[in-house]
Scaffold this motif. Structure first.
Motif, PDB file in Angstrom:
ATOM      1  N   VAL A   6      43.422  45.148  28.356  1.00  0.00           N
ATOM      2  CA  VAL A   6      42.362  45.342  29.345  1.00  0.00           C
ATOM      3  C   VAL A   6      41.501  44.091  29.376  1.00  0.00           C
ATOM      4  N   LEU A   7      41.426  43.452  30.542  1.00  0.00           N
ATOM      5  CA  LEU A   7      40.585  42.270  30.723  1.00  0.00           C
ATOM      6  C   LEU A   7      39.257  42.703  31.306  1.00  0.00           C
ATOM      7  N   HIS A   8      38.194  42.398  30.609  1.00  0.00           N
ATOM      8  CA  HIS A   8      36.849  42.697  31.097  1.00  0.00           C
ATOM      9  C   HIS A   8      36.265  41.388  31.619  1.00  0.00           C
ATOM     10  N   LEU A   9      36.320  41.222  32.937  1.00  0.00           N
ATOM     11  CA  LEU A   9      35.839  40.006  33.577  1.00  0.00           C
ATOM     12  C   LEU A   9      34.348  40.115  33.864  1.00  0.00           C
ATOM     13  N   ASN A  10      33.688  38.964  33.962  1.00  0.00           N
ATOM     14  CA  ASN A  10      32.262  38.941  34.289  1.00  0.00           C
ATOM     15  C   ASN A  10      32.031  39.525  35.680  1.00  0.00           C
ATOM     16  N   ASN A  11      31.118  40.469  35.775  1.00  0.00           N
ATOM     17  CA  ASN A  11      30.693  41.079  37.044  1.00  0.00           C
ATOM     18  C   ASN A  11      31.838  41.683  37.848  1.00  0.00           C
ATOM     19  N   GLU A  12      32.876  42.151  37.177  1.00  0.00           N
ATOM     20  CA  GLU A  12      34.012  42.783  37.846  1.00  0.00           C
ATOM     21  C   GLU A  12      34.416  44.029  37.069  1.00  0.00           C
ATOM     22  N   GLY A  26      41.960  28.435  19.648  1.00  0.00           N
ATOM     23  CA  GLY A  26      42.074  27.144  20.314  1.00  0.00           C
ATOM     24  C   GLY A  26      42.337  27.224  21.808  1.00  0.00           C
ATOM     25  N   ASP A  27      42.523  28.404  22.340  1.00  0.00           N
ATOM     26  CA  ASP A  27      42.827  28.569  23.770  1.00  0.00           C
ATOM     27  C   ASP A  27      41.598  28.301  24.629  1.00  0.00           C
ATOM     28  N   VAL A  28      41.833  27.852  25.859  1.00  0.00           N
ATOM     29  CA  VAL A  28      40.749  27.680  26.832  1.00  0.00           C
ATOM     30  C   VAL A  28      40.787  28.763  27.896  1.00  0.00           C
ATOM     31  N   GLY A  29      41.863  29.537  27.901  1.00  0.00           N
ATOM     32  CA  GLY A  29      41.990  30.594  28.889  1.00  0.00           C
ATOM     33  C   GLY A  29      43.063  31.575  28.478  1.00  0.00           C
ATOM     34  N   LEU A  30      43.226  32.580  29.311  1.00  0.00           N
ATOM     35  CA  LEU A  30      44.166  33.654  29.034  1.00  0.00           C
ATOM     36  C   LEU A  30      45.251  33.655  30.094  1.00  0.00           C
ATOM     37  N   ARG A  31      46.520  33.607  29.673  1.00  0.00           N
ATOM     38  CA  ARG A  31      47.666  33.619  30.576  1.00  0.00           C
ATOM     39  C   ARG A  31      48.272  35.013  30.553  1.00  0.00           C
ATOM     40  N   CYS A  32      48.448  35.596  31.731  1.00  0.00           N
ATOM     41  CA  CYS A  32      48.947  36.972  31.802  1.00  0.00           C
ATOM     42  C   CYS A  32      49.772  37.179  33.064  1.00  0.00           C
ATOM     43  N   THR A  33      50.371  38.355  33.167  1.00  0.00           N
ATOM     44  CA  THR A  33      51.141  38.753  34.337  1.00  0.00           C
ATOM     45  C   THR A  33      50.952  40.253  34.547  1.00  0.00           C
ATOM     46  N   ASN A  34      51.533  40.777  35.608  1.00  0.00           N
ATOM     47  CA  ASN A  34      51.460  42.205  35.923  1.00  0.00           C
ATOM     48  C   ASN A  34      50.007  42.680  35.983  1.00  0.00           C
ATOM     49  N   LEU A  35      49.204  41.956  36.722  1.00  0.00           N
ATOM     50  CA  LEU A  35      47.782  42.272  36.849  1.00  0.00           C
ATOM     51  C   LEU A  35      47.597  43.469  37.784  1.00  0.00           C
ATOM     52  N   ARG A  36      46.800  44.443  37.342  1.00  0.00           N
ATOM     53  CA  ARG A  36      46.572  45.648  38.138  1.00  0.00           C
ATOM     54  C   ARG A  36      45.237  46.269  37.770  1.00  0.00           C
ATOM     55  N   LEU A  58      35.712  31.334  30.382  1.00  0.00           N
ATOM     56  CA  LEU A  58      34.380  31.322  30.982  1.00  0.00           C
ATOM     57  C   LEU A  58      34.153  32.567  31.836  1.00  0.00           C
ATOM     58  N   HIS A  59      35.214  33.110  32.417  1.00  0.00           N
ATOM     59  CA  HIS A  59      35.108  34.260  33.314  1.00  0.00           C
ATOM     60  C   HIS A  59      35.460  35.592  32.646  1.00  0.00           C
ATOM     61  N   ILE A  60      35.752  35.562  31.356  1.00  0.00           N
ATOM     62  CA  ILE A  60      36.141  36.779  30.643  1.00  0.00           C
ATOM     63  C   ILE A  60      35.061  37.143  29.639  1.00  0.00           C
ATOM     64  N   ARG A  61      34.565  38.381  29.726  1.00  0.00           N
ATOM     65  CA  ARG A  61      33.598  38.871  28.732  1.00  0.00           C
ATOM     66  C   ARG A  61      34.312  39.164  27.429  1.00  0.00           C
ATOM     67  N   PHE A  62      35.374  39.961  27.500  1.00  0.00           N
ATOM     68  CA  PHE A  62      36.196  40.216  26.327  1.00  0.00           C
ATOM     69  C   PHE A  62      37.536  40.783  26.758  1.00  0.00           C
TER      70      PHE A  62
END
Length: 121
Positions: A6-12, A26-36, A58-62
């Motif tokens: 579960v991706l908890h995005l800022n203000n979404e 060390g990651d700067v972002g999250l790579r994923c697929t099958n977004l729904r 930067l756009h992900i709360r947790f």
């Protein structure tokens, strides 16, 4: 593949996604697929759910990863869970090996000689 994270995005609203690997420091972002969406529908901003998505942290709360998703992806990533009695269970949980659990009622004996040497030092 880690399914149903579960991706908890800022203000979404939260989104479900399948992750290629567990996030690391060390990651700067999250790579994923099958977004729904949480109800399984395709979000309005997604053209094809089979695409690969990259979200900067930067756009992900947790990110919420269910314990069952981690254990099925890679057994070494399995997390400890608690059963009905409150006991910890899982791959790295204490007490899952052959060692006996210590008795919580047992008092530790104080080594008076050791305490005397500490006070004199």
């Amino acid at each position: 593949m880690i399914r149903d994270a579960v991706l908890h995005l800022n203000n979404e609203q939260p989104l479900l996604a399948d992750l290629f690997e567990a996030p690391s420091p060390g990651d700067v972002g999250l790579r994923c697929t099958n977004l729904r969406e949480m109800n399984g529908k395709r979000p309005v901003f997604v053209d094809d759910v089979a695409s690969i998505f990259f979200f900067p942290y930067l756009h992900i709360r947790f990110v919420e990863i269910p314990p069952t998703a981690m254990s099925s992806a890679d057994p070494s990533l399995a997390v400890a869970t608690r059963d009905e009695d409150g006991r910890t269970r899982g791959a790295d949980a204490p007490g899952t090996g052959s060692e006996a659990e210590p008795d919580p009622e047992t008092e530790l004996e104080i080594d008076e000689d050791f305490l005397r040497r500490i006070r004199e030092a």
